[in-house]
Enzyme design. Structure first.
Site, mmCIF file in Angstrom:
data_model
loop_
_atom_site.group_PDB
_atom_site.id
_atom_site.type_symbol
_atom_site.label_atom_id
_atom_site.label_comp_id
_atom_site.label_asym_id
_atom_site.label_seq_id
_atom_site.Cartn_x
_atom_site.Cartn_y
_atom_site.Cartn_z
ATOM 1 N N SER A 195 -8.258 3.595 8.518
ATOM 2 C CA SER A 195 -8.817 3.500 7.175
ATOM 3 C C SER A 195 -7.910 2.666 6.264
ATOM 4 O O SER A 195 -8.371 1.800 5.518
ATOM 5 C CB SER A 195 -8.998 4.914 6.614
ATOM 6 O OG SER A 195 -9.608 4.864 5.357
ATOM 7 N N ARG A 240 -15.905 11.765 7.397
ATOM 8 C CA ARG A 240 -14.695 12.551 7.669
ATOM 9 C C ARG A 240 -14.466 13.562 6.553
ATOM 10 O O ARG A 240 -14.054 14.697 6.803
ATOM 11 C CB ARG A 240 -13.486 11.624 7.800
ATOM 12 C CG ARG A 240 -13.455 10.876 9.133
ATOM 13 C CD ARG A 240 -12.457 9.720 9.113
ATOM 14 N NE ARG A 240 -11.118 10.172 8.800
ATOM 15 C CZ ARG A 240 -10.182 9.447 8.175
ATOM 16 N NH1 ARG A 240 -10.460 8.214 7.779
ATOM 17 N NH2 ARG A 240 -8.990 9.942 7.945
ATOM 18 N N LYS A 272 -8.748 -2.068 5.594
ATOM 19 C CA LYS A 272 -8.972 -2.659 4.271
ATOM 20 C C LYS A 272 -7.888 -3.680 3.940
ATOM 21 O O LYS A 272 -8.148 -4.703 3.315
ATOM 22 C CB LYS A 272 -9.023 -1.552 3.220
ATOM 23 C CG LYS A 272 -10.314 -0.751 3.320
ATOM 24 C CD LYS A 272 -10.364 0.416 2.364
ATOM 25 C CE LYS A 272 -9.465 1.535 2.835
ATOM 26 N NZ LYS A 272 -9.735 2.834 2.178
ATOM 27 N N ASP A 299 -15.546 1.568 7.327
ATOM 28 C CA ASP A 299 -14.569 2.540 6.846
ATOM 29 C C ASP A 299 -15.176 3.411 5.758
ATOM 30 O O ASP A 299 -14.959 4.616 5.710
ATOM 31 C CB ASP A 299 -13.325 1.841 6.309
ATOM 32 C CG ASP A 299 -12.376 2.860 5.702
ATOM 33 O OD1 ASP A 299 -11.883 3.710 6.467
ATOM 34 O OD2 ASP A 299 -12.150 2.827 4.482
ATOM 35 N N HIS A 345 0.855 -1.194 0.000
ATOM 36 C CA HIS A 345 0.000 0.000 0.000
ATOM 37 C C HIS A 345 0.882 1.232 0.000
ATOM 38 O O HIS A 345 1.864 1.294 0.733
ATOM 39 C CB HIS A 345 -0.910 0.022 1.226
ATOM 40 C CG HIS A 345 -1.749 1.261 1.305
ATOM 41 N ND1 HIS A 345 -2.903 1.415 0.577
ATOM 42 C CD2 HIS A 345 -1.577 2.418 1.983
ATOM 43 C CE1 HIS A 345 -3.421 2.612 0.824
ATOM 44 N NE2 HIS A 345 -2.627 3.242 1.675
#
Lengths: 439, 439
Positions: A185, A170, A189, A163, A84
């Site tokens: 967040s 948010r 995932k 999320d 990520h």
């Protein structure tokens, strides 16, 4: 209800950590609609001020994950690894990482995101290939992984609905930038993918969400602790985003860059290979993933394996297979734009600094990205960098080429890019791309 | 919209003061429904952490006031004065203040509130008089003021709808206790009354919202500045709420105490007049109001005028007139309760301290108040204090008498009251009631 919501809001407001059961109650009842948005947004704002402990963050992340489906592989499969990135401009490494790493037997279940603001998204890049579908079901996705070793799909409604709902809230309440909320967040995932390990590319600099290396390290440590506490081995590379990554910014242009790199090509401008940083970062991340997936004894050995897979053409073959299997046709992917024009340098000297966020926002003007989630993007437009930090430029020579379909006002765009690239007399030296590794 | 709401939330979150136009935009669009609750609650929580400047608070208050109707009297009538108390236990001064002060020619337009939590409310006390209506229209209210000089009514939907909506939101999002938000809520409603001056009774101690004198002074200064900036002359008395005010707690019991004082009566227990503090505070506040309303040259002269009005019976007459005019019948006001019982002291000594909030909460158990706004109260029940700080008590002698209609569990209530009254060997000396005056 088991707890009084205002008691929990006030507990956070006045600085006490919440217990596991209290966080669980908040997340679960928010998802099922029993806690209204207005109470949750007050809680989120209190978190922005008070933060969360490492323990709270790990629990919060776990409850986000548990709000939906999770993937699972054979019990304790030790070779499921994803990457990520916290997001940057021109960051296209994911497209090559999955095809490289899967070749070693590591499974790469990549659930990717879309671009928002100045940063691009893997899904948008893949969807620039005509016919390519990122909308597989979780069952198709998991089958893909078992038969082909990797797959890249979009966020589904089944994964982390908490999320999804919290992120949307948010976004409209000014509470995006909070380390524990960002961590929750990102990690929820990723944890839902059933990983054994995760490699993170945490970026800092003018083109990243974290502006300084110190902030990036702080986030990295929180992400790592949260992974560790949830049973996932997290490796982090802290990398610089002080100039765009590689030569191209824009969706099909970035796919083009990846295909060229997968084919072993270079892109030499004034003696510099403009693909070298994309390639180097990809190999470093791939090496780390292969090591984290236990197919190499150390990251250096992983790096060498990745190099060989790239130069042998195996990664290119895997990439093409994925495109075909997910319905895409590369032959019509690179149609080109109506017009290509230069943005000239206003003076001679060395490039000393780039405002990469401003360059990313400039690509939005071209139609390459989204200001808000509902915006439609033009897959073909973008920018082709012709200079980078520490390179000499001559007045009138191109800073970059614009691939345009006429969405922008040319003069405004030109000015913005000229303002985003600082030119001075002193050569500042090229910035180091990879700054630190946390394992 | 003129501003982006998240920009304004973030501005406050990161500590920048908002401009007049920005606050106006927030308040106006929240009232008309264009800004949803979830954005406003995030903003309110940010205010809890960042506060507001005196300038912001004054503007915010002004926009709350402007959200609804406002009263107005002949241009710059210099004699329109109200009083507001921040709330306490046994605080019944308003009932006597209006009839006293109006007698001097000062107009007293009193829009009063209901009790919530441990503190009582003027409206509930008046409504304990059978038939008494606090629901006049603003037109009737204004007419009353012009012909009779004073009137006490309840909050109407026409006055400060923004405050009404914001208060309800703050109540469910843990954002009640913030000085600028409290100030806005108090002052907007008072400013809407078209006052020339306002006398505030800001209480501190175990029975008040502000626990320390320092906090009370801080709030008082903010209230005063906000009034000054909005063209209203504000006088503040900082008073102690370390024991209940007067002898009685409970709605019709407090009306009874007022009627007795208006008739010149005392209530002597162990050589002490239990009405003396109620009377003294009423006269001080009345003196200050008369002075603020320019009918006396100084507060001391105002005090003397108030004393004369009280002893002449004129205040009693005015009170009775108001009751009659607003439909009430005093002859059936004091029906008594099913049972009166004593709460005995557990040891001998001096009363050293009282937890007045706990006493207020005990009166809730009797049915005299509300835990939430929708609770129904019993107008007749309550407590009759038999001791106060610095008085000697004997083991077994009554701390107070309970006027009960059987709503409470007697043993639990008894214990709670015994715990709330501390008894020790050292006489701590009686607390001073009025600590400071700000003009």
């Amino acid at each position: 209800m088991k707890f009084v919501v205002t008691d929990l809001i006030r507990k956070k407001r006045f600085g006490s950590p919440l217990q596991d059961q209290e966080l669980k109650f908040l997340v679960e009842n928010y998802v099922n609609g029993d806690i209204p948005d207005y109470q949750m947004s007050a809680f989120l704002m209190a978190v922005c001020f008070r933060g969360m402990t490492a323990e709270e963050t790990a629990s919060y992340t776990q409850f986000l994950k548990n709000s939906g489906s999770t993937l699972s592989f054979e019990a304790h499969h030790p070779h499921v690894v994803d990457k990520h990135s916290t997001g940057g401009v021109g960051d296209k490494t994911s497209l090559m990482l999955a095809p490289i790493v899967a070749e070693t037997g590591v499974r790469v279940p990549m659930i990717a995101g879309r671009g928002l603001g100045h940063t691009g998204g893997t899904l948008d890049k893949l969807e620039s290939i005509p016919g390519f579908s990122v909308k597989l079901t979780l069952t198709e996705f998991q089958k893909n992984l078992e038969t082909r070793g990797f797959s890249i799909i979009g966020q589904t409604n089944e994964i982390c609905p908490a999320d999804k709902k919290l992120y949307a809230l948010r976004d409209v309440t000014g509470t995006i930038d909070s380390l524990p909320l960002i961590c929750g967040s990102i990690m929820s995932k990723k944890l839902a993918e059933g990983l054994s390990a995760l490699v993170l590319d945490v970026k800092f600099g003018s083109g990243a969400f974290m502006k300084t290396e110190r902030e990036a390290i702080e986030l990295a440590q929180l992400l790592k602790t949260t992974g560790d506490r949830n049973g996932v081995d997290v490796h982090v590379l802290i990398t610089s985003m002080e100039e765009p990554l590689g030569c191209f910014i824009g969706n099909s242009l970035e796919v083009f860059e990846c295909l060229e790199i997968l084919q072993g090509k270079q892109r030499i401008i004034d003696g510099e290979d403009f693909y070298s940083d994309t390639k180097e970062l990809t190999l470093k991340l791939a090496g780390e993933m292969i090591y984290a997936g236990k197919k190499a004894d150390n990251p250096e050995a992983g790096y060498k394996m990745a190099q060989e897979i790239l130069s042998s053409g195996a990664a290119l073959k895997n990439f093409k297979n994925m495109v075909e299997f997910q319905g895409g046709g590369l032959e019509k992917a690179f149609l080109g734009c109506k017009q290509v024009y230069e943005v000239p340098a206003l003076q001679s000297g060395f490039v000393t600094k780039m405002n990469v966020e401003a360059l990313g926002m400039a690509s939005l003007l071209l139609g390459a990205g989204r200001q808000k989630a509902s915006d439609v993007i033009d897959p073909h437009v973008g920018m082709e960098m012709q200079t980078r930090i520490a390179m000499p430029v001559k007045k009138g020579s191109p800073l970059c080429l614009i691939h345009s379909n006429g969405h922008e006002e040319k003069e405004i765009l030109t000015q913005k890019i000229q303002q985003a690239v600082s030119i001075g007399n002193q050569n500042p030296g090229a910035p180091r791309l990879i700054r630190k590794t946390l394992r």
